[in-house]
Design an enzyme around this catalytic site. Structure first.
Site, PDB file in Angstrom:
ATOM      1  N   SER A 150     -11.863 -15.396   6.801  1.00  9.74           N
ATOM      2  CA  SER A 150     -12.033 -14.701   5.530  1.00  9.74           C
ATOM      3  C   SER A 150     -11.657 -15.664   4.418  1.00  9.74           C
ATOM      4  O   SER A 150     -10.899 -16.614   4.645  1.00  9.74           O
ATOM      5  CB  SER A 150     -11.119 -13.472   5.479  1.00  9.74           C
ATOM      6  OG  SER A 150     -11.029 -12.945   4.166  1.00  9.74           O
ATOM      7  N   TYR A 163      -3.051  -8.963   6.879  1.00 10.57           N
ATOM      8  CA  TYR A 163      -4.421  -9.456   7.088  1.00 10.57           C
ATOM      9  C   TYR A 163      -4.531 -10.903   6.611  1.00 10.57           C
ATOM     10  O   TYR A 163      -5.107 -11.750   7.302  1.00 10.57           O
ATOM     11  CB  TYR A 163      -5.396  -8.558   6.337  1.00 10.57           C
ATOM     12  CG  TYR A 163      -6.859  -8.906   6.527  1.00 10.57           C
ATOM     13  CD1 TYR A 163      -7.560  -8.468   7.646  1.00 10.57           C
ATOM     14  CD2 TYR A 163      -7.541  -9.667   5.579  1.00 10.57           C
ATOM     15  CE1 TYR A 163      -8.896  -8.771   7.821  1.00 10.57           C
ATOM     16  CE2 TYR A 163      -8.878  -9.973   5.738  1.00 10.57           C
ATOM     17  CZ  TYR A 163      -9.557  -9.529   6.863  1.00 10.57           C
ATOM     18  OH  TYR A 163     -10.885  -9.842   7.028  1.00 10.57           O
TER      19      TYR A 163
END
Length: 259
Positions: A150, A163
């Site tokens: 990401s 995350y």
């Protein structure tokens, strides 16, 4: 020239596993890979969610099969890979896509929240990659491992601390595995998506808050799942045979936005 380019990205006969394939990016990746000629194993915790996908792909003449996989359990990973090996004879490409997230302030997360997010996004990806690599080494054929990270592996977003930590770890783990596995002709790379419009986040991204977020993206647009196709096929095919330890960012310029 077109024939040469097509040959570079051709995946005919290549055996590919996509984890987290029941929705979102994983589902799209499976469709992209079979369109390039791959034989695709799609895996998720609930195999019933994969049946429509597999049925549609097989109806179109592709070779696709569904498998149960909980990436947080090494036993589940081993059993899934055993089943794929029995059906396909092994794997050439693994797309480590399974992931989860949550949105809470840093002081609101508890240990269970942390464990679920890190176990799925980091430990799960590690176990799938490690067990797949062991089999690739034993086969002597080499292969390609593609981790989905990401832009939050290098930038910070509020409310998603675990995350961010997991994706940053996976990004660095990609380079570490690339270093060690290169001698076995196994390439390890990653794709770092920005905000991609899927059925999961469409409502948010089209909301007022989503519009404020879009204004911070230099291209002033969120990417579509199809914007990841080029990076995926590059890393999966022989077109990317010289690449290992690389991370391809697909985000409309979001990660390089000015402060």
């Amino acid at each position: 020239m077109n024939a040469f380019v097509n040959q570079l990205f051709d995946l005919t006969g290549q055996r590919v596993l996509v984890t987290g394939a029941s929705s979102g990016l994983g589902l799209h990746f499976a469709k992209t890979l079979v369109a390039a000629g791959a034989r695709v194993a799609v895996a998720a915790r609930r195999v019933d969610r994969l049946r429509d996908l597999v049925s549609d792909l097989c109806f179109e003449g592709h070779d696709a099969r569904a498998y149960t996989l909980d990436v947080t359990s090494r036993q589940s990973v081993i059993e899934c890979l055993d089943a794929i090996e029995s059906d396909f004879g092994g794997l050439d490409v693994v797309v480590n896509n399974a992931g989860v997230s949550d949105t809470k302030r840093v002081l609101e997360y508890d240990d269970q929240d942390w464990q679920v997010i890190v176990d799925t996004n980091l430990k799960g990806a590690w176990m799938v990659a490690q067990e797949s690599a062991r089999r690739m080494v034993d086969s002597g054929r080499g292969g390609s491992l593609i981790n989905v990270t990401s832009i939050l592996s290098s930038r910070v977003g509020g409310g998603v601390g675990p995350y961010c930590a997991a994706k940053a770890g996976l990004s660095h783990l990609t380079r570490s595995m690339a270093l060690e596995l290169a001698r076995h002709d196994i390439r390890v790379n990653s794709i770092a998506p920005g905000y991609i419009v899927t059925e999961i986040n469409d409502a948010f991204l089209s909301s007022e808050a989503g519009e404020r977020l879009r204004a911070r993206v230099p291209s002033r647009r969120f990417c579509a799942s199809s914007d990841l196709d080029g990076a995926l096929l590059l890393l999966a095919s022989k077109a990317g045979r010289g690449m290992t330890g690389s991370e391809i960012v697909v985000d409309g310029g979001h990660a390089c936005a000015g402060l």
